[in-house]
Design a protein around this motif. Structure first.
Motif, PDB file in Angstrom:
ATOM      1  N   PHE A   1     -59.828 -52.831  45.032  1.00 39.78           N
ATOM      2  CA  PHE A   1     -59.433 -53.945  44.242  1.00 39.78           C
ATOM      3  C   PHE A   1     -58.783 -53.511  43.096  1.00 39.78           C
ATOM      4  O   PHE A   1     -58.896 -52.490  42.219  1.00 39.78           O
ATOM      5  CB  PHE A   1     -60.844 -54.446  43.457  1.00 39.78           C
ATOM      6  N   LEU A   2     -57.449 -53.599  43.178  1.00 41.29           N
ATOM      7  CA  LEU A   2     -56.239 -52.955  42.387  1.00 41.29           C
ATOM      8  C   LEU A   2     -55.628 -53.588  41.342  1.00 41.29           C
ATOM      9  O   LEU A   2     -55.323 -54.884  41.397  1.00 41.29           O
ATOM     10  CB  LEU A   2     -55.192 -52.599  43.614  1.00 41.29           C
ATOM     11  N   PRO A   3     -55.093 -53.037  40.322  1.00 38.89           N
ATOM     12  CA  PRO A   3     -54.415 -53.812  38.927  1.00 38.89           C
ATOM     13  C   PRO A   3     -53.216 -54.379  39.669  1.00 38.89           C
ATOM     14  O   PRO A   3     -52.113 -53.382  40.258  1.00 38.89           O
ATOM     15  CB  PRO A   3     -54.267 -52.698  38.119  1.00 38.89           C
ATOM     16  N   SER A   4     -52.466 -55.405  39.276  1.00 34.04           N
ATOM     17  CA  SER A   4     -51.487 -55.892  39.693  1.00 34.04           C
ATOM     18  C   SER A   4     -50.281 -55.534  38.748  1.00 34.04           C
ATOM     19  O   SER A   4     -50.326 -56.004  37.372  1.00 34.04           O
ATOM     20  CB  SER A   4     -51.474 -57.360  39.919  1.00 34.04           C
ATOM     21  N   VAL A   5     -49.052 -55.270  39.311  1.00 32.10           N
ATOM     22  CA  VAL A   5     -47.908 -55.177  38.547  1.00 32.10           C
ATOM     23  C   VAL A   5     -47.555 -56.381  37.858  1.00 32.10           C
ATOM     24  O   VAL A   5     -47.100 -56.432  36.737  1.00 32.10           O
ATOM     25  CB  VAL A   5     -46.696 -54.443  39.271  1.00 32.10           C
ATOM     26  N   TRP A   6     -47.800 -57.503  38.610  1.00 32.99           N
ATOM     27  CA  TRP A   6     -47.055 -58.865  38.010  1.00 32.99           C
ATOM     28  C   TRP A   6     -48.139 -59.495  36.775  1.00 32.99           C
ATOM     29  O   TRP A   6     -47.818 -59.831  35.765  1.00 32.99           O
ATOM     30  CB  TRP A   6     -47.017 -59.910  39.212  1.00 32.99           C
ATOM     31  N   HIS A   7     -49.446 -59.228  37.140  1.00 32.95           N
ATOM     32  CA  HIS A   7     -50.292 -59.736  36.038  1.00 32.95           C
ATOM     33  C   HIS A   7     -50.055 -58.710  34.748  1.00 32.95           C
ATOM     34  O   HIS A   7     -50.150 -59.314  33.814  1.00 32.95           O
ATOM     35  CB  HIS A   7     -51.942 -59.061  36.549  1.00 32.95           C
ATOM     36  N   ALA A   8     -50.069 -57.527  34.934  1.00 28.40           N
ATOM     37  CA  ALA A   8     -49.633 -56.582  33.798  1.00 28.40           C
ATOM     38  C   ALA A   8     -48.466 -56.971  32.785  1.00 28.40           C
ATOM     39  O   ALA A   8     -48.515 -57.146  31.728  1.00 28.40           O
ATOM     40  CB  ALA A   8     -49.626 -55.273  34.136  1.00 28.40           C
ATOM     41  N   ALA A   9     -47.551 -57.197  33.681  1.00 28.57           N
ATOM     42  CA  ALA A   9     -46.325 -57.960  32.588  1.00 28.57           C
ATOM     43  C   ALA A   9     -46.527 -59.106  32.203  1.00 28.57           C
ATOM     44  O   ALA A   9     -46.141 -59.404  31.086  1.00 28.57           O
ATOM     45  CB  ALA A   9     -45.083 -57.842  34.126  1.00 28.57           C
TER      46      ALA A   9
ATOM     47  N   ALA B   1     -44.277 -51.989  32.297  1.00 33.09           N
ATOM     48  CA  ALA B   1     -45.301 -52.378  33.542  1.00 33.09           C
ATOM     49  C   ALA B   1     -44.400 -52.744  34.835  1.00 33.09           C
ATOM     50  O   ALA B   1     -44.792 -52.579  35.731  1.00 33.09           O
ATOM     51  CB  ALA B   1     -46.242 -53.754  33.210  1.00 33.09           C
ATOM     52  N   LEU B   2     -43.263 -53.341  34.647  1.00 30.24           N
ATOM     53  CA  LEU B   2     -42.427 -53.585  35.707  1.00 30.24           C
ATOM     54  C   LEU B   2     -42.171 -52.319  36.608  1.00 30.24           C
ATOM     55  O   LEU B   2     -41.743 -52.504  37.545  1.00 30.24           O
ATOM     56  CB  LEU B   2     -41.334 -54.600  35.433  1.00 30.24           C
ATOM     57  N   THR B   3     -41.926 -51.397  35.893  1.00 30.04           N
ATOM     58  CA  THR B   3     -41.748 -50.084  36.696  1.00 30.04           C
ATOM     59  C   THR B   3     -42.985 -49.384  37.488  1.00 30.04           C
ATOM     60  O   THR B   3     -42.744 -48.445  37.970  1.00 30.04           O
ATOM     61  CB  THR B   3     -41.109 -48.956  35.737  1.00 30.04           C
ATOM     62  N   GLY B   4     -44.021 -50.215  37.353  1.00 29.32           N
ATOM     63  CA  GLY B   4     -45.244 -49.787  38.018  1.00 29.32           C
ATOM     64  C   GLY B   4     -46.214 -48.758  37.359  1.00 29.32           C
ATOM     65  O   GLY B   4     -47.122 -48.455  37.983  1.00 29.32           O
ATOM     66  N   ARG B   5     -45.955 -48.884  36.143  1.00 30.17           N
ATOM     67  CA  ARG B   5     -47.045 -48.105  35.214  1.00 30.17           C
ATOM     68  C   ARG B   5     -47.063 -48.756  34.038  1.00 30.17           C
ATOM     69  O   ARG B   5     -45.972 -49.040  33.233  1.00 30.17           O
ATOM     70  CB  ARG B   5     -46.214 -46.759  35.006  1.00 30.17           C
TER      71      ARG B   5
ATOM     72  N   HIS C   1     -51.295 -46.827  37.182  1.00 27.07           N
ATOM     73  CA  HIS C   1     -50.532 -46.926  38.244  1.00 27.07           C
ATOM     74  C   HIS C   1     -50.619 -48.711  38.380  1.00 27.07           C
ATOM     75  O   HIS C   1     -51.955 -48.886  38.601  1.00 27.07           O
ATOM     76  CB  HIS C   1     -50.806 -46.570  39.490  1.00 27.07           C
ATOM     77  N   LEU C   2     -49.811 -49.629  38.617  1.00 25.66           N
ATOM     78  CA  LEU C   2     -49.904 -50.924  38.988  1.00 25.66           C
ATOM     79  C   LEU C   2     -49.289 -51.125  40.357  1.00 25.66           C
ATOM     80  O   LEU C   2     -48.398 -50.361  40.937  1.00 25.66           O
ATOM     81  CB  LEU C   2     -49.095 -51.615  37.858  1.00 25.66           C
TER      82      LEU C   2
END
Ligand SMILES: C[S@@+](CC[C@H](N)C(=O)[O-])C[C@H]1O[C@@H](n2cnc3c(N)ncnc32)[C@H](O)[C@@H]1O
Length: 281
Positions: free
Chosen positions: A159-167, A182-186, A197-198
């Motif tokens: 169950f992983l954190p989403s890059v889109w949600h973080a942005a 966040a959109l860079t994956g971190r 990591h996202l």
């Protein structure tokens, strides 16, 4: 920041949170998210395991999901592996209190070394929930190391954190620098937490393929309601979410969420991404 300094920062962050960590169980948003995860686990995971399965809770923290499996499956045995001693202490006390301490082993260690730490062991199920693969130094390597501990046919559930949600989250609170990062994956949700990591679907597919795992389920949830700033803290809830999830709304929203979590293509919309992968037999 070196890898060691980063590990120390993660450990410091969770050691301070350990005692009150389980208060998240009282937040309506997390109750909804946990109920969805439990439902997905019953349908997509428990039904595929032998009665006496052996599990590895990677980054198990206070044992919230070790408890779930140990209680749902009274013949299961497990290892909870975590970096932070204070989180493990809470988990151990919980296992004693709830009567499954004799079936679970608690090990402190860095997932970067899980292969050596658990050499010779093998598991029917390994799982990592809520940002664990966000915090490890090298998630692609960690997945390979955990996959190597699975029996043939064994399952890895994440169950992983989403890059889109973080942005989205950071744009919503006006923190555009964090959203761009966040959109860079971190990235991160609060300025007190270490960067994580996202993930997006592409990265997830690649990392499972590289570890020799077959992805059986790739989904995401919640999709229709997202946490606010307050839900990133251990206490309190965003007022609007409390109102939205009040009374019978909770069950109605749960029913909608549960229905859409298997919709084709929904994964990227989820606050978290959910995967069930299998080591080929
Ligand atoms: C957000 S908590 C989630 C705990 C638990 N999985 C849950 O869902 O309730 C993340 C956990 O990952 C652990 N962790 C972070 N980095 C780790 C690492 N490199 N090795 C092992 N555990 C780690 C932390 O100590 C913390 O307990």
């Amino acid at each position: 920041m070196t890898e060691l300094q980063y590990d120390q920062a993660v450990k410091g962050y969770f050691s301070e949170k350990a005692e009150a960590y389980d208060d998240v169980d009282l937040q309506p948003y997390w109750m909804l998210s946990d109920r969805l995860l439990a439902t997905a686990l019953r349908e997509d995971v428990l039904s595929r395991l032998p009665e006496d399965f052996a599990f590895l809770d990677a980054g198990g923290g206070t044992g919230r999901w070790t408890s779930f499996f140990a209680e749902e499956a009274p013949k299961s045995t497990g290892v909870l592996f975590d970096l932070t001693r204070e989180m493990i202490q809470v988990a151990e006390a919980k296992a004693e209190r709830r009567g499954f301490a004799d079936r679970v082993e608690f090990r402190q260690g860095d997932l970067a070394e899980v292969g050596q730490a658990l050499q010779g062991r093998s598991f029917d199920l390994a799982f990592n929930f809520h940002n664990v693969l966000g915090f490890v130094a090298d998630p692609e390597q960690t997945i390979k190391d955990v996959a190597a501990l699975l029996k043939p046919g064994g399952l890895l559930v994440s169950f992983l954190p989403s890059v889109w949600h973080a942005a989205f989250f950071n744009v919503g609170i006006g923190r555009l620098d964090e959203a761009e990062k966040a959109l860079t994956g971190r990235g991160r949700f609060t300025d007190t937490m270490p960067d994580m990591h996202l993930y997006d679907v592409e990265r997830i597919e690649k990392m499972h393929a590289a570890a020799g795992l077959e992805l059986d389920v790739l989904s995401g949830f919640p999709n229709l309601i997202y946490p606010g700033y307050q839900e990133t803290q251990l206490h309190g809830s965003t007022d609007q979410l409390v109102d939205i999830l009040a009374g019978e709304n909770f069950d109605r929203i749960f029913a909608m969420e549960n229905k859409v979590r298997s919709a084709p293509g929904i994964a990227g919309r989820g606050n978290n991404l959910f995967t069930v992968a299998r080591r080929p037999a």
